[in-house]
Scaffold this motif. Sequence first.
Motif, mmCIF file in Angstrom:
data_model
loop_
_atom_site.group_PDB
_atom_site.id
_atom_site.type_symbol
_atom_site.label_atom_id
_atom_site.label_comp_id
_atom_site.label_asym_id
_atom_site.label_seq_id
_atom_site.Cartn_x
_atom_site.Cartn_y
_atom_site.Cartn_z
ATOM 1 N N LEU A 1 0.835 -1.199 0.000
ATOM 2 C CA LEU A 1 0.000 0.000 0.000
ATOM 3 C C LEU A 1 0.871 1.250 0.000
ATOM 4 O O LEU A 1 0.570 2.251 0.637
ATOM 5 N N THR A 2 1.975 1.172 -0.742
ATOM 6 C CA THR A 2 2.990 2.220 -0.648
ATOM 7 C C THR A 2 2.597 3.514 -1.346
ATOM 8 O O THR A 2 3.335 4.508 -1.257
ATOM 9 N N HIS A 3 1.449 3.532 -2.016
ATOM 10 C CA HIS A 3 0.947 4.820 -2.510
ATOM 11 C C HIS A 3 0.461 5.687 -1.353
ATOM 12 O O HIS A 3 0.380 6.908 -1.465
ATOM 13 N N LYS A 4 0.154 5.052 -0.216
ATOM 14 C CA LYS A 4 -0.289 5.790 0.974
ATOM 15 C C LYS A 4 0.893 6.193 1.853
ATOM 16 O O LYS A 4 0.911 7.289 2.429
ATOM 17 N N ALA A 5 1.861 5.271 2.003
ATOM 18 C CA ALA A 5 2.959 5.486 2.944
ATOM 19 C C ALA A 5 4.004 4.407 2.727
ATOM 20 O O ALA A 5 3.734 3.366 2.130
ATOM 21 N N THR A 6 5.201 4.662 3.243
ATOM 22 C CA THR A 6 6.249 3.634 3.290
ATOM 23 C C THR A 6 6.852 3.636 4.684
ATOM 24 O O THR A 6 6.693 4.594 5.459
ATOM 25 N N ILE A 7 7.544 2.573 5.005
ATOM 26 C CA ILE A 7 8.236 2.531 6.297
ATOM 27 C C ILE A 7 9.228 3.692 6.386
ATOM 28 O O ILE A 7 9.342 4.360 7.422
ATOM 29 N N TYR A 8 9.910 3.983 5.279
ATOM 30 C CA TYR A 8 10.860 5.096 5.280
ATOM 31 C C TYR A 8 10.171 6.432 5.570
ATOM 32 O O TYR A 8 10.583 7.185 6.463
ATOM 33 N N SER A 9 9.113 6.744 4.825
ATOM 34 C CA SER A 9 8.493 8.064 4.960
ATOM 35 C C SER A 9 7.876 8.270 6.333
ATOM 36 O O SER A 9 8.036 9.330 6.957
ATOM 37 N N GLU A 10 7.193 7.246 6.834
ATOM 38 C CA GLU A 10 6.488 7.413 8.106
ATOM 39 C C GLU A 10 7.439 7.345 9.295
ATOM 40 O O GLU A 10 7.247 8.051 10.285
ATOM 41 N N ALA A 11 8.481 6.540 9.197
ATOM 42 C CA ALA A 11 9.484 6.525 10.266
ATOM 43 C C ALA A 11 10.213 7.857 10.347
ATOM 44 O O ALA A 11 10.548 8.336 11.440
ATOM 45 N N LYS A 12 10.451 8.476 9.202
ATOM 46 C CA LYS A 12 11.086 9.804 9.181
ATOM 47 C C LYS A 12 10.191 10.831 9.863
ATOM 48 O O LYS A 12 10.654 11.644 10.685
ATOM 49 N N ALA A 13 8.888 10.793 9.558
ATOM 50 C CA ALA A 13 7.943 11.692 10.221
ATOM 51 C C ALA A 13 7.909 11.424 11.717
ATOM 52 O O ALA A 13 7.833 12.357 12.533
ATOM 53 N N ALA A 14 7.962 10.147 12.090
ATOM 54 C CA ALA A 14 7.949 9.778 13.510
ATOM 55 C C ALA A 14 9.134 10.391 14.241
ATOM 56 O O ALA A 14 8.980 10.994 15.314
ATOM 57 N N VAL A 15 10.319 10.249 13.665
ATOM 58 C CA VAL A 15 11.539 10.772 14.292
ATOM 59 C C VAL A 15 11.448 12.290 14.465
ATOM 60 O O VAL A 15 11.848 12.837 15.504
ATOM 61 N N ALA A 16 10.904 12.983 13.471
ATOM 62 C CA ALA A 16 10.745 14.435 13.580
ATOM 63 C C ALA A 16 9.810 14.814 14.718
ATOM 64 O O ALA A 16 9.889 15.922 15.250
ATOM 65 N N GLY A 17 8.933 13.891 15.103
ATOM 66 C CA GLY A 17 8.013 14.132 16.206
ATOM 67 C C GLY A 17 8.468 13.571 17.539
ATOM 68 O O GLY A 17 7.699 13.573 18.504
ATOM 69 N N GLY A 18 9.697 13.084 17.603
ATOM 70 C CA GLY A 18 10.222 12.561 18.864
ATOM 71 C C GLY A 18 9.931 11.108 19.124
ATOM 72 O O GLY A 18 10.192 10.597 20.218
ATOM 73 N N VAL A 19 9.389 10.410 18.126
ATOM 74 C CA VAL A 19 9.118 8.975 18.257
ATOM 75 C C VAL A 19 10.354 8.216 17.787
ATOM 76 O O VAL A 19 10.717 8.275 16.610
ATOM 77 N N THR A 20 10.998 7.493 18.693
ATOM 78 C CA THR A 20 12.240 6.794 18.359
ATOM 79 C C THR A 20 12.018 5.322 18.044
ATOM 80 O O THR A 20 12.892 4.687 17.456
ATOM 81 N N SER A 21 10.863 4.767 18.441
ATOM 82 C CA SER A 21 10.568 3.352 18.177
ATOM 83 C C SER A 21 9.096 3.199 17.856
ATOM 84 O O SER A 21 8.252 3.891 18.435
ATOM 85 N N PHE A 22 8.789 2.251 16.960
ATOM 86 C CA PHE A 22 7.394 1.992 16.618
ATOM 87 C C PHE A 22 7.138 0.495 16.523
ATOM 88 O O PHE A 22 8.059 -0.296 16.300
ATOM 89 N N MET A 23 5.862 0.125 16.682
ATOM 90 C CA MET A 23 5.401 -1.245 16.485
ATOM 91 C C MET A 23 4.291 -1.184 15.438
ATOM 92 O O MET A 23 3.289 -0.499 15.635
#
Length: 454
Positions: free
Chosen positions: A68-90
Amino acid sequence: MSTILIVNAQIVNEGQLTTQDVFIKNGFIEQIGTDLQHLTASKIIDAAGKYLLPGVIDDQVHFREPGLTHKATIYSEAKAAVAGGVTSFMEMPNTVPNALTQSLLEDKYQIAAKTSLANYSFFMGASNDNYDEVMRTPYADVCGIKIFMGSSTGNMLVDAPEVLEKLFANAPCLIATHCEDEATVRQRTEMFKEQYGDNVPYNIHALIRNEEACYKSSSMAAELAKKHGTRLHILHISTGEETDLFEVGNYGNSAVSENDKRQKRITAEACVHHLWFDAEDYRRLGTQIKCNPAIKAPHHKEKIFQALLDNRIDVIATDHAPHTWEEKSKGYWAAPSGLPLVQHSLNIMLEFVQQGKISIERVVEKMSHAVADVFQIDRRGYIREGYWADLVLVDLNQKTTVTKENILFKCGWSPLEGTSFQSAVTHTIVSGNLTYANGIFDESTQGKRLRFTR
Protein backbone atom coordinates in the motif's frame (compact mmCIF):
# COMPACT_ATOMS: atom_id res chain seq x y z
CA MET A 1 33.58 5.49 17.92
CA SER A 2 30.46 7.67 18.05
CA THR A 3 30.04 9.94 21.08
CA ILE A 4 27.50 12.61 21.98
CA LEU A 5 27.52 14.84 25.03
CA ILE A 6 24.30 16.58 26.05
CA VAL A 7 24.84 19.30 28.65
CA ASN A 8 22.53 21.39 30.85
CA ALA A 9 19.48 19.24 30.10
CA GLN A 10 16.35 19.24 32.24
CA ILE A 11 15.91 15.47 32.31
CA VAL A 12 12.41 14.07 32.77
CA ASN A 13 12.74 10.47 33.86
CA GLU A 14 11.08 8.09 36.33
CA GLY A 15 8.95 10.80 37.88
CA GLN A 16 11.86 13.14 38.50
CA LEU A 17 12.98 16.40 36.93
CA THR A 18 16.73 17.01 37.26
CA THR A 19 19.32 19.17 35.50
CA GLN A 20 22.12 16.89 34.34
CA ASP A 21 24.47 16.00 31.50
CA VAL A 22 24.30 12.78 29.46
CA PHE A 23 27.23 11.09 27.72
CA ILE A 24 26.42 8.70 24.88
CA LYS A 25 28.92 6.23 23.46
CA ASN A 26 28.44 3.65 20.71
CA GLY A 27 24.66 3.75 20.89
CA PHE A 28 24.26 3.57 24.66
CA ILE A 29 23.96 5.98 27.57
CA GLU A 30 27.34 5.58 29.23
CA GLN A 31 27.14 8.24 31.94
CA ILE A 32 24.61 10.60 33.53
CA GLY A 33 25.88 13.25 35.90
CA THR A 34 25.82 16.85 37.03
CA ASP A 35 29.22 17.78 35.59
CA LEU A 36 30.33 15.83 32.54
CA GLN A 37 31.53 18.79 30.49
CA HIS A 38 35.14 17.69 30.84
CA LEU A 39 34.41 14.67 28.62
CA THR A 40 35.42 14.74 24.96
CA ALA A 41 32.68 13.97 22.44
CA SER A 42 32.33 14.14 18.67
CA LYS A 43 29.04 16.05 19.11
CA ILE A 44 28.08 18.39 21.94
CA ILE A 45 24.49 19.58 22.39
CA ASP A 46 23.77 22.43 24.79
CA ALA A 47 20.26 21.65 26.05
CA ALA A 48 19.89 24.69 28.30
CA GLY A 49 16.23 25.66 28.55
CA LYS A 50 15.06 22.38 27.01
CA TYR A 51 13.65 19.14 28.39
CA LEU A 52 15.33 15.81 27.66
CA LEU A 53 12.85 12.93 27.50
CA PRO A 54 13.17 9.25 26.68
CA GLY A 55 12.17 8.78 23.05
CA VAL A 56 8.50 8.07 22.47
CA ILE A 57 7.64 4.41 21.76
CA ASP A 58 4.49 4.18 19.65
CA ASP A 59 2.96 0.72 20.06
CA GLN A 60 0.44 1.05 17.22
CA VAL A 61 1.12 2.37 13.74
CA HIS A 62 0.20 1.43 10.17
CA PHE A 63 3.08 2.28 7.83
CA ARG A 64 1.42 0.53 4.81
CA GLU A 65 4.45 -1.31 3.44
CA PRO A 66 4.39 -3.65 1.59
CA GLY A 67 1.50 -3.40 -0.82
CA LEU A 68 0.00 0.00 0.00
CA THR A 69 2.99 2.22 -0.65
CA HIS A 70 0.95 4.82 -2.51
CA LYS A 71 -0.29 5.79 0.97
CA ALA A 72 2.96 5.49 2.94
CA THR A 73 6.25 3.63 3.29
CA ILE A 74 8.24 2.53 6.30
CA TYR A 75 10.86 5.10 5.28
CA SER A 76 8.49 8.06 4.96
CA GLU A 77 6.49 7.41 8.11
CA ALA A 78 9.48 6.52 10.27
CA LYS A 79 11.09 9.80 9.18
CA ALA A 80 7.94 11.69 10.22
CA ALA A 81 7.95 9.78 13.51
CA VAL A 82 11.54 10.77 14.29
CA ALA A 83 10.75 14.44 13.58
CA GLY A 84 8.01 14.13 16.21
CA GLY A 85 10.22 12.56 18.86
CA VAL A 86 9.12 8.97 18.26
CA THR A 87 12.24 6.79 18.36
CA SER A 88 10.57 3.35 18.18
CA PHE A 89 7.39 1.99 16.62
CA MET A 90 5.40 -1.25 16.48
CA GLU A 91 3.63 -1.74 13.17
CA MET A 92 0.44 -3.62 12.38
CA PRO A 93 0.00 -6.65 10.07
CA ASN A 94 -2.81 -5.44 7.79
CA THR A 95 -0.48 -4.61 4.91
CA VAL A 96 -0.70 -6.34 1.51
CA PRO A 97 -0.22 -9.21 1.76
CA ASN A 98 -1.28 -9.45 5.40
CA ALA A 99 1.59 -10.51 7.66
CA LEU A 100 0.07 -13.94 8.39
CA THR A 101 3.17 -16.11 7.98
CA GLN A 102 6.58 -15.93 9.60
CA SER A 103 8.11 -15.42 6.15
CA LEU A 104 5.88 -12.43 5.35
CA LEU A 105 6.56 -10.99 8.80
CA GLU A 106 10.30 -11.30 8.25
CA ASP A 107 9.97 -9.50 4.90
CA LYS A 108 8.80 -6.41 6.79
CA TYR A 109 11.75 -6.61 9.17
CA GLN A 110 14.08 -6.72 6.18
CA ILE A 111 12.51 -3.59 4.67
CA ALA A 112 12.80 -1.73 7.97
CA ALA A 113 16.42 -2.77 8.47
CA LYS A 114 17.27 -1.01 5.20
CA THR A 115 15.00 2.04 5.36
CA SER A 116 13.69 2.92 8.85
CA LEU A 117 15.26 5.84 10.68
CA ALA A 118 13.42 4.76 13.85
CA ASN A 119 13.70 1.54 15.84
CA TYR A 120 11.06 -0.97 14.85
CA SER A 121 9.05 -4.07 15.59
CA PHE A 122 6.14 -5.70 13.74
CA PHE A 123 3.08 -7.55 15.00
CA MET A 124 2.35 -11.05 13.76
CA GLY A 125 -1.16 -11.17 12.31
CA ALA A 126 -3.79 -13.71 13.32
CA SER A 127 -6.62 -14.97 11.12
CA ASN A 128 -9.25 -17.66 11.34
CA ASP A 129 -6.91 -20.16 9.71
CA ASN A 130 -3.24 -19.46 10.53
CA TYR A 131 -3.07 -20.77 14.11
CA ASP A 132 0.03 -22.91 13.49
CA GLU A 133 1.93 -19.96 12.01
CA VAL A 134 0.99 -17.76 14.97
CA MET A 135 2.33 -20.38 17.37
CA ARG A 136 5.72 -20.18 15.64
CA THR A 137 6.14 -16.48 16.55
CA PRO A 138 9.53 -15.93 18.25
CA TYR A 139 8.38 -14.32 21.49
CA ALA A 140 11.68 -12.55 22.26
CA ASP A 141 11.95 -10.98 18.82
CA VAL A 142 8.38 -9.87 17.98
CA CYS A 143 6.31 -7.29 19.87
CA GLY A 144 3.11 -9.32 19.85
CA ILE A 145 0.23 -10.98 18.03
CA LYS A 146 -2.50 -8.76 16.59
CA ILE A 147 -6.10 -9.96 16.57
CA PHE A 148 -8.81 -7.94 14.86
CA MET A 149 -11.92 -8.82 16.86
CA GLY A 150 -13.78 -6.34 14.65
CA SER A 151 -13.10 -5.72 10.97
CA SER A 152 -11.16 -2.64 9.97
CA THR A 153 -8.81 -1.68 7.14
CA GLY A 154 -7.57 -4.91 5.57
CA ASN A 155 -10.45 -7.14 6.75
CA MET A 156 -8.35 -9.38 9.00
CA LEU A 157 -11.35 -10.26 11.17
CA VAL A 158 -10.95 -13.19 13.56
CA ASP A 159 -14.49 -14.21 14.50
CA ALA A 160 -14.38 -18.00 14.84
CA PRO A 161 -15.00 -18.71 18.57
CA GLU A 162 -12.89 -21.87 18.59
CA VAL A 163 -9.93 -19.99 17.04
CA LEU A 164 -10.17 -17.18 19.57
CA GLU A 165 -10.23 -19.72 22.41
CA LYS A 166 -7.11 -21.45 21.07
CA LEU A 167 -5.23 -18.21 20.49
CA PHE A 168 -6.00 -16.83 23.95
CA ALA A 169 -5.17 -20.15 25.58
CA ASN A 170 -1.83 -20.75 23.84
CA ALA A 171 -0.39 -17.49 22.48
CA PRO A 172 3.41 -17.48 22.88
CA CYS A 173 3.50 -13.75 23.66
CA LEU A 174 1.34 -10.68 24.19
CA ILE A 175 -1.95 -10.47 22.25
CA ALA A 176 -3.04 -7.00 21.12
CA THR A 177 -6.68 -6.64 20.10
CA HIS A 178 -8.78 -4.32 17.99
CA CYS A 179 -12.14 -4.57 19.76
CA GLU A 180 -15.41 -3.73 17.99
CA ASP A 181 -18.32 -6.18 17.84
CA GLU A 182 -18.74 -7.07 14.18
CA ALA A 183 -22.42 -7.98 14.35
CA THR A 184 -23.30 -4.67 15.98
CA VAL A 185 -21.32 -2.65 13.43
CA ARG A 186 -22.86 -4.48 10.47
CA GLN A 187 -26.40 -4.19 11.81
CA ARG A 188 -26.04 -0.47 12.47
CA THR A 189 -24.38 0.12 9.10
CA GLU A 190 -27.33 -1.39 7.26
CA MET A 191 -29.81 0.45 9.47
CA PHE A 192 -28.27 3.86 8.78
CA LYS A 193 -27.77 3.16 5.07
CA GLU A 194 -31.47 2.42 4.79
CA GLN A 195 -32.39 5.46 6.86
CA TYR A 196 -30.12 8.09 5.27
CA GLY A 197 -28.68 6.77 2.01
CA ASP A 198 -25.78 9.03 1.02
CA ASN A 199 -27.12 12.05 2.93
CA VAL A 200 -25.73 11.00 6.30
CA PRO A 201 -25.38 13.11 9.49
CA TYR A 202 -21.95 14.59 10.17
CA ASN A 203 -21.36 12.29 13.15
CA ILE A 204 -22.65 9.06 11.58
CA HIS A 205 -19.41 7.15 12.20
CA ALA A 206 -19.74 7.49 15.97
CA LEU A 207 -23.32 6.23 15.73
CA ILE A 208 -22.41 3.17 13.67
CA ARG A 209 -19.30 2.12 15.58
CA ASN A 210 -20.89 3.00 18.88
CA GLU A 211 -20.25 2.43 22.56
CA GLU A 212 -22.08 -0.89 22.57
CA ALA A 213 -19.91 -2.31 19.78
CA CYS A 214 -16.70 -1.36 21.58
CA TYR A 215 -17.71 -2.48 25.06
CA LYS A 216 -19.16 -5.80 23.92
CA SER A 217 -15.93 -6.75 22.14
CA SER A 218 -13.48 -5.38 24.75
CA SER A 219 -15.34 -7.15 27.57
CA MET A 220 -15.23 -10.40 25.59
CA ALA A 221 -11.47 -10.05 25.11
CA ALA A 222 -11.01 -9.35 28.82
CA GLU A 223 -13.10 -12.38 29.75
CA LEU A 224 -11.10 -14.64 27.44
CA ALA A 225 -7.84 -13.31 28.88
CA LYS A 226 -8.99 -13.88 32.46
CA LYS A 227 -10.17 -17.39 31.59
CA HIS A 228 -6.85 -18.40 30.04
CA GLY A 229 -4.39 -16.15 31.89
CA THR A 230 -3.49 -14.47 28.61
CA ARG A 231 -1.19 -11.47 28.40
CA LEU A 232 -3.69 -9.10 26.74
CA HIS A 233 -3.27 -5.51 25.55
CA ILE A 234 -6.47 -3.81 24.33
CA LEU A 235 -5.75 -1.12 21.78
CA HIS A 236 -7.31 2.33 21.20
CA ILE A 237 -9.89 2.55 23.98
CA SER A 238 -12.53 5.00 22.72
CA THR A 239 -15.34 4.91 25.30
CA GLY A 240 -15.74 5.75 28.95
CA GLU A 241 -17.59 2.46 29.44
CA GLU A 242 -14.54 0.43 28.44
CA THR A 243 -12.32 2.12 31.01
CA ASP A 244 -14.32 0.33 33.73
CA LEU A 245 -12.94 -2.99 32.48
CA PHE A 246 -9.49 -2.18 33.83
CA GLU A 247 -8.08 -2.02 37.33
CA VAL A 248 -6.85 1.23 38.80
CA GLY A 249 -3.08 1.00 38.89
CA ASN A 250 -1.33 1.46 42.23
CA TYR A 251 1.99 2.26 40.63
CA GLY A 252 3.63 5.64 40.36
CA ASN A 253 7.02 6.30 38.77
CA SER A 254 9.41 3.99 40.60
CA ALA A 255 11.06 0.61 40.23
CA VAL A 256 7.95 -0.81 41.89
CA SER A 257 5.82 0.64 39.08
CA GLU A 258 8.03 -0.97 36.46
CA ASN A 259 7.66 -4.40 38.07
CA ASP A 260 3.93 -3.89 38.52
CA LYS A 261 3.40 -3.08 34.86
CA ARG A 262 5.53 -5.99 33.74
CA GLN A 263 3.36 -8.32 35.84
CA LYS A 264 0.01 -6.83 34.84
CA ARG A 265 -1.90 -9.34 32.68
CA ILE A 266 -4.46 -7.03 31.03
CA THR A 267 -3.32 -3.60 29.87
CA ALA A 268 -4.86 -0.89 27.70
CA GLU A 269 -3.93 1.86 25.28
CA ALA A 270 -5.40 5.29 24.55
CA CYS A 271 -4.71 7.11 21.30
CA VAL A 272 -4.08 10.82 20.98
CA HIS A 273 -6.98 11.40 18.56
CA HIS A 274 -9.47 10.04 21.10
CA LEU A 275 -8.09 12.60 23.56
CA TRP A 276 -7.80 15.56 21.16
CA PHE A 277 -10.91 15.27 18.97
CA ASP A 278 -14.55 14.49 19.73
CA ALA A 279 -17.73 13.95 17.70
CA GLU A 280 -18.31 17.69 17.32
CA ASP A 281 -15.19 17.84 15.17
CA TYR A 282 -16.87 15.77 12.43
CA ARG A 283 -18.79 18.91 11.55
CA ARG A 284 -15.49 20.64 10.67
CA LEU A 285 -13.28 17.75 9.54
CA GLY A 286 -15.69 15.10 8.25
CA THR A 287 -14.00 11.95 6.97
CA GLN A 288 -10.56 13.32 7.86
CA ILE A 289 -11.18 11.97 11.36
CA LYS A 290 -13.06 8.84 10.32
CA CYS A 291 -11.23 6.03 12.12
CA ASN A 292 -11.91 2.69 13.77
CA PRO A 293 -12.90 2.69 16.57
CA ALA A 294 -14.71 5.96 16.01
CA ILE A 295 -14.07 9.27 17.71
CA LYS A 296 -17.12 9.70 19.94
CA ALA A 297 -19.06 12.24 22.03
CA PRO A 298 -17.06 14.75 24.13
CA HIS A 299 -17.64 13.06 27.51
CA HIS A 300 -15.74 9.97 26.37
CA LYS A 301 -12.42 11.76 25.94
CA GLU A 302 -12.69 13.15 29.47
CA LYS A 303 -13.29 9.66 30.89
CA ILE A 304 -10.41 8.23 28.86
CA PHE A 305 -8.15 11.01 30.16
CA GLN A 306 -9.15 10.23 33.73
CA ALA A 307 -8.39 6.54 33.14
CA LEU A 308 -4.91 7.54 31.99
CA LEU A 309 -4.33 9.50 35.17
CA ASP A 310 -5.44 6.70 37.48
CA ASN A 311 -3.55 4.05 35.49
CA ARG A 312 -6.52 2.06 34.26
CA ILE A 313 -5.10 2.91 30.83
CA ASP A 314 -1.38 2.26 30.63
CA VAL A 315 0.01 3.76 27.42
CA ILE A 316 -0.58 6.47 24.83
CA ALA A 317 -0.14 5.79 21.10
CA THR A 318 -1.36 7.07 17.72
CA ASP A 319 -2.82 4.27 15.57
CA HIS A 320 -1.20 6.31 12.78
CA ALA A 321 -3.06 5.21 9.64
CA PRO A 322 -2.50 7.32 6.51
CA HIS A 323 -4.60 7.35 3.35
CA THR A 324 -4.27 9.61 0.33
CA TRP A 325 -6.25 12.84 0.26
CA GLU A 326 -8.13 11.54 -2.77
CA GLU A 327 -9.22 8.46 -0.81
CA LYS A 328 -10.27 10.45 2.26
CA SER A 329 -12.18 12.95 0.10
CA LYS A 330 -14.69 10.37 -1.02
CA GLY A 331 -18.19 10.27 0.46
CA TYR A 332 -18.67 8.83 3.94
CA TRP A 333 -19.42 5.25 2.91
CA ALA A 334 -16.44 5.04 0.52
CA ALA A 335 -13.79 6.96 2.49
CA PRO A 336 -11.38 4.64 4.35
CA SER A 337 -10.85 4.84 8.10
CA GLY A 338 -7.63 6.13 9.59
CA LEU A 339 -5.70 9.37 10.11
CA PRO A 340 -2.00 10.30 10.15
CA LEU A 341 -0.71 11.41 13.56
CA VAL A 342 2.75 10.06 14.40
CA GLN A 343 4.59 13.33 13.68
CA HIS A 344 2.59 15.30 16.26
CA SER A 345 1.60 12.93 19.07
CA LEU A 346 4.18 14.32 21.48
CA ASN A 347 3.15 17.89 20.60
CA ILE A 348 -0.46 16.99 21.44
CA MET A 349 0.45 15.59 24.84
CA LEU A 350 2.78 18.50 25.64
CA GLU A 351 -0.10 20.83 24.82
CA PHE A 352 -2.11 19.06 27.50
CA VAL A 353 0.86 19.60 29.85
CA GLN A 354 0.73 23.33 29.20
CA GLN A 355 -3.03 23.30 29.76
CA GLY A 356 -2.44 21.76 33.20
CA LYS A 357 -4.30 18.52 32.38
CA ILE A 358 -1.29 16.22 32.86
CA SER A 359 2.30 16.59 34.05
CA ILE A 360 5.28 16.17 31.77
CA GLU A 361 6.45 13.35 34.04
CA ARG A 362 3.18 11.50 33.39
CA VAL A 363 3.49 12.03 29.64
CA VAL A 364 6.91 10.37 29.76
CA GLU A 365 5.43 7.57 31.85
CA LYS A 366 2.64 6.87 29.34
CA MET A 367 4.56 7.35 26.08
CA SER A 368 7.93 5.81 27.02
CA HIS A 369 8.34 4.05 30.38
CA ALA A 370 5.04 2.19 30.40
CA VAL A 371 5.32 1.06 26.78
CA ALA A 372 8.73 -0.43 27.48
CA ASP A 373 7.37 -2.18 30.57
CA VAL A 374 4.11 -3.43 29.05
CA PHE A 375 5.93 -4.98 26.08
CA GLN A 376 9.08 -5.89 28.08
CA ILE A 377 11.36 -4.11 25.64
CA ASP A 378 15.05 -4.66 26.21
CA ARG A 379 16.88 -1.56 27.56
CA ARG A 380 14.69 1.17 26.11
CA GLY A 381 12.08 3.64 27.36
CA TYR A 382 14.15 5.10 30.21
CA ILE A 383 17.11 7.43 30.59
CA ARG A 384 19.48 5.05 32.39
CA GLU A 385 23.15 4.22 32.17
CA GLY A 386 23.59 1.08 30.07
CA TYR A 387 20.35 1.64 28.14
CA TRP A 388 20.08 2.43 24.46
CA ALA A 389 20.27 6.17 23.84
CA ASP A 390 16.77 6.88 22.53
CA LEU A 391 16.24 10.50 23.48
CA VAL A 392 14.27 13.57 22.45
CA LEU A 393 14.87 17.24 23.28
CA VAL A 394 11.81 19.48 23.40
CA ASP A 395 11.44 23.22 23.77
CA LEU A 396 8.23 24.24 25.52
CA ASN A 397 8.72 27.85 24.45
CA GLN A 398 8.97 27.26 20.70
CA LYS A 399 5.84 26.98 18.57
CA THR A 400 5.10 24.26 16.04
CA THR A 401 2.41 25.10 13.49
CA VAL A 402 1.24 22.19 11.36
CA THR A 403 1.24 23.13 7.67
CA LYS A 404 1.28 21.21 4.40
CA GLU A 405 4.86 22.40 3.91
CA ASN A 406 6.20 20.74 7.09
CA ILE A 407 4.13 17.54 7.09
CA LEU A 408 6.43 14.59 6.41
CA PHE A 409 3.81 11.87 5.94
CA LYS A 410 3.76 10.56 2.37
CA CYS A 411 0.01 11.27 2.20
CA GLY A 412 0.81 14.99 2.61
CA TRP A 413 -2.08 16.01 4.88
CA SER A 414 -3.08 16.02 8.54
CA PRO A 415 -6.33 16.72 10.41
CA LEU A 416 -4.18 18.99 12.58
CA GLU A 417 -3.32 21.41 9.75
CA GLY A 418 -3.44 24.98 11.01
CA THR A 419 -2.98 23.92 14.64
CA SER A 420 -0.24 25.76 16.55
CA PHE A 421 1.33 23.82 19.40
CA GLN A 422 3.28 25.59 22.14
CA SER A 423 6.16 23.12 21.91
CA ALA A 424 8.75 21.92 19.43
CA VAL A 425 10.87 18.80 19.05
CA THR A 426 14.39 20.09 18.39
CA HIS A 427 16.56 16.94 18.51
CA THR A 428 15.89 13.20 18.29
CA ILE A 429 18.54 10.60 19.07
CA VAL A 430 17.82 7.05 17.87
CA SER A 431 19.98 4.23 19.24
CA GLY A 432 22.76 6.72 19.87
CA ASN A 433 22.59 8.46 16.49
CA LEU A 434 21.61 12.13 16.26
CA THR A 435 19.03 11.43 13.57
CA TYR A 436 17.17 14.76 13.72
CA ALA A 437 18.39 18.21 14.75
CA ASN A 438 16.48 21.44 14.15
CA GLY A 439 14.85 20.25 10.95
CA ILE A 440 17.91 18.46 9.54
CA PHE A 441 18.06 14.66 9.25
CA ASP A 442 21.11 12.41 9.38
CA GLU A 443 20.01 9.39 7.33
CA SER A 444 23.36 7.60 7.43
CA THR A 445 22.23 5.18 10.14
CA GLN A 446 19.03 3.15 10.41
CA GLY A 447 17.17 2.32 13.60
CA LYS A 448 17.50 -1.03 15.35
CA ARG A 449 15.14 -3.97 15.70
CA LEU A 450 13.51 -4.00 19.12
CA ARG A 451 14.23 -7.01 21.34
CA PHE A 452 12.18 -8.21 24.30
CA THR A 453 13.14 -9.67 27.70
CA ARG A 454 10.40 -12.30 28.03
